[in-house]
Design an enzyme around this catalytic site. Structure first.
Site, PDB file in Angstrom:
ATOM      1  N   CYS A 225       0.763  -1.087  -0.053  1.00 52.90           N
ATOM      2  CA  CYS A 225       0.026  -0.174  -0.071  1.00 52.90           C
ATOM      3  C   CYS A 225       0.777   1.040   0.113  1.00 52.90           C
ATOM      4  CB  CYS A 225      -0.989   0.072   1.199  1.00 52.90           C
ATOM      5  SG  CYS A 225      -0.168  -0.116   2.976  1.00 52.90           S
TER       6      CYS A 225
ATOM      7  N   GLY B 174      10.133  -1.363   3.995  1.00 54.40           N
ATOM      8  CA  GLY B 174      10.817  -1.699   2.708  1.00 54.40           C
ATOM      9  C   GLY B 174      10.287  -0.751   1.428  1.00 54.40           C
TER      10      GLY B 174
ATOM     11  N   HIS C 206       1.624   5.143   9.709  1.00 53.97           N
ATOM     12  CA  HIS C 206       0.767   4.113   9.254  1.00 53.97           C
ATOM     13  C   HIS C 206       0.076   3.528  10.232  1.00 53.97           C
ATOM     14  CE1 HIS C 206      -0.359   0.391   7.050  1.00 53.97           C
ATOM     15  NE2 HIS C 206       0.326   0.806   6.277  1.00 53.97           N
TER      16      HIS C 206
ATOM     17  N   ARG D   4       4.239   3.075  13.298  1.00 54.50           N
ATOM     18  CA  ARG D   4       2.575   2.330  13.526  1.00 54.50           C
ATOM     19  C   ARG D   4       1.953   3.328  14.477  1.00 54.50           C
ATOM     20  NH1 ARG D   4       1.897  -2.781  11.223  1.00 54.50           N
ATOM     21  NH2 ARG D   4       3.119  -2.656   9.535  1.00 54.50           N
TER      22      ARG D   4
END
Length: 481
Positions: free
Chosen positions: A292, A351, A319, A373
């Site tokens: 994504c 990555g 994220h 996150r």
């Protein structure tokens, strides 16, 4: 008695509602009967409400400075409905605005104008054969892909969802699967009707018949037993990411190709639609739709590099947490990911920065990346800190990206907002891979900081659908060019 201004306002609103309501059946028929998807400045009107149609027209003013009235676009839609057209995505907003306000346009002959603008699909036959699709795995991405395919259900639909494959099969499983498709805490209720066929172990949704198959391994399934042939298998599990593992899908009877909804390993092509989708050849049987984040940043980076040149940079992704993390502190093989996702910001690796080079090799070795996150269930952000090859300014960057979002080959990947109030939940359901937050752009000489929102579930699923269309050999032009 109402003030004259109020009467005028009410009359104007009623007119817009009436035109929007007249548009809806035409929009539906165009898609169901001809596979023509209607948009307004990139915003799809497929399965839209009257209010959605009105809001889409309001968007025009943000980009053009003047409004586009529904009474100006309605005749365009009517004329398109009467034309013999092959499948296409047609932007009636751009057509209507150009016809009414563009220079060098004969405004007395709408039919001639449309025949010229839509010449690529006028009186052409639909040569695309429907493609059987199987969803292997029915988690977050699998269910959103199901919604996207079901919303396009109709006699002209080209990607036909025929089955989903899951593990299990215990009593009550069908009800659970149907409930998860019907209700979603992030994306809201399913737009339609879902019923369960216990006798045949299937779901029926908006006229689509979806077989539910229980299996522990891809190669043990005989899809032909369910009338499924030459199927495209979309693997949403992430269990197999190399050619050997994904090759198990191709050993199943009735399966022809496999598409992975995660980064592929080895020599598997990682495709970001809009960037390197032309690398897909008819001979490719296994393809990855990348991640994504890679889908969100690569189109933006490509556009910027081609316009300004990118010397180097760093990508920081903020994220939303995922199922890979723990609700409460517990063991996890990954560093920090064992800590409670709803309670913590968690630094982790990504990555995506390196993965950009697989889709856009010009940036190989030029980017670093990391991720945080955060305690939100969906919608993420990429912060692009870039050193450009030339000096520029905020206005130039934003104008370029706005035009890219509207008029370039990346218009389906990049969206743009000028709002000063937008926050993450406003991006839920965005069909673009990335949304530029123009008000947050920072430019100092050749240094650029860009904030890019992305619905890491729905926006990514839309990208997967575009790759699936390519793998099926289905090309739907977006007009006007």
């Amino acid at each position: 008695m109402n003030h004259p201004f109020e009467q005028e306002l009410q009359s104007s609103w009623q007119e817009r509602q009436e035109y929007a309501e007249m548009m809806l059946p035409i929009i539906g028929k165009l898609y169901r009967n001809k596979s023509i998807e209607i948009t307004v400045y990139g915003r799809t009107l497929l399965n839209a409400s009257a209010i959605d149609v009105i809001k889409a027209h309001r968007k025009v003013r943000l980009h053009e400075g003047i409004k586009l009235r529904l009474r100006e676009s309605f005749p365009v839609l009517e004329a398109i409905h009467a034309m013999p057209l092959a499948p296409a995505q047609i932007d009636i907003g751009k057509l209507a605005f150009d016809f009414h306000y563009g220079s060098g346009v004969d405004k007395t002959d709408l039919s001639a104008y449309l025949h010229k603008k839509l010449a690529d699909v006028v009186s052409k036959t639909d040569e695309h054969t429907p493609q059987d699709v199987v969803l292997y795995g029915f988690g977050r991405i699998g269910r959103l892909l199901a919604r996207l395919m079901i919303e396009r259900q109709g006699q002209s639909n080209k990607l036909r969802l025929r089955a989903i494959v899951v593990r299990g099969g215990r009593e009550g499983d069908l009800e659970k699967r149907a409930s998860l498709l019907r209700r979603d805490s992030v994306h809201g209720p399913f737009n339609g009707s879902i019923t369960i066929d216990h006798e045949r172990n299937a779901l029926k949704a908006n006229g689509a018949y979806i077989q539910v198959i229980y299996a522990n391994s891809p190669d043990e399934i005989d899809y032909t037993a369910y009338g499924i042939n030459n199927a495209l298998i979309i693997d949403n599990t992430g269990i197999w990411r190399d050619r050997d593992g994904l090759g198990l899908h191709l050993k199943a009877k009735g399966a022809a190709k496999a598409l992975l909804t995660a980064p592929g390993k080895g020599d598997i092509k990682n495709i970001v639609h809009g960037v390197n989708d032309k690398d897909i050849s008819p001979a490719d049987t296994i393809v990855s739709a990348a991640s994504c984040t890679t889908n969100a940043i690569t189109p933006v980076l490509k556009a910027l590099d081609e316009e300004f040149g990118i010397a180097n940079g760093h990508v920081e992704t903020v994220h939303s947490y995922t199922n890979d993390q723990n609700l409460i502190d517990n063991y996890h093989k990954g560093e920090r990911r064992g800590r409670s996702a709803p309670l913590n910001m968690v630094i982790t690796e990504t990555g995506a920065a390196q993965a950009v080079a697989k889709a856009y090799p010009k940036l190989a070795g030029k980017l670093t990346g990391n991720a945080i996150r955060v305690p939100t269930p969906n919608v993420s952000m990429a912060i692009l800190n870039l050193n450009l090859n030339e000096a520029t300014d905020k206005v130039s960057v934003n104008e370029f990206l706005r035009d890219t979002a509207l008029f370039s080959s990346l218009q389906h990947q990049i969206d743009y907002t000028a709002s000063t109030e937008v926050v993450s939940t406003d991006m839920v359901g965005s069909r673009a891979a990335a949304v530029i937050d123009s008000q947050a752009t920072i430019v100092a000489d050749n240094r650029l900081t860009l904030y890019v929102w992305y619905d890491n579930e729905f926006g990514y699923s839309c990208q997967v659908m575009r790759v699936a269309m390519n793998m099926a050999g289905i090309t739907i032009p977006a007009l006007p060019v």
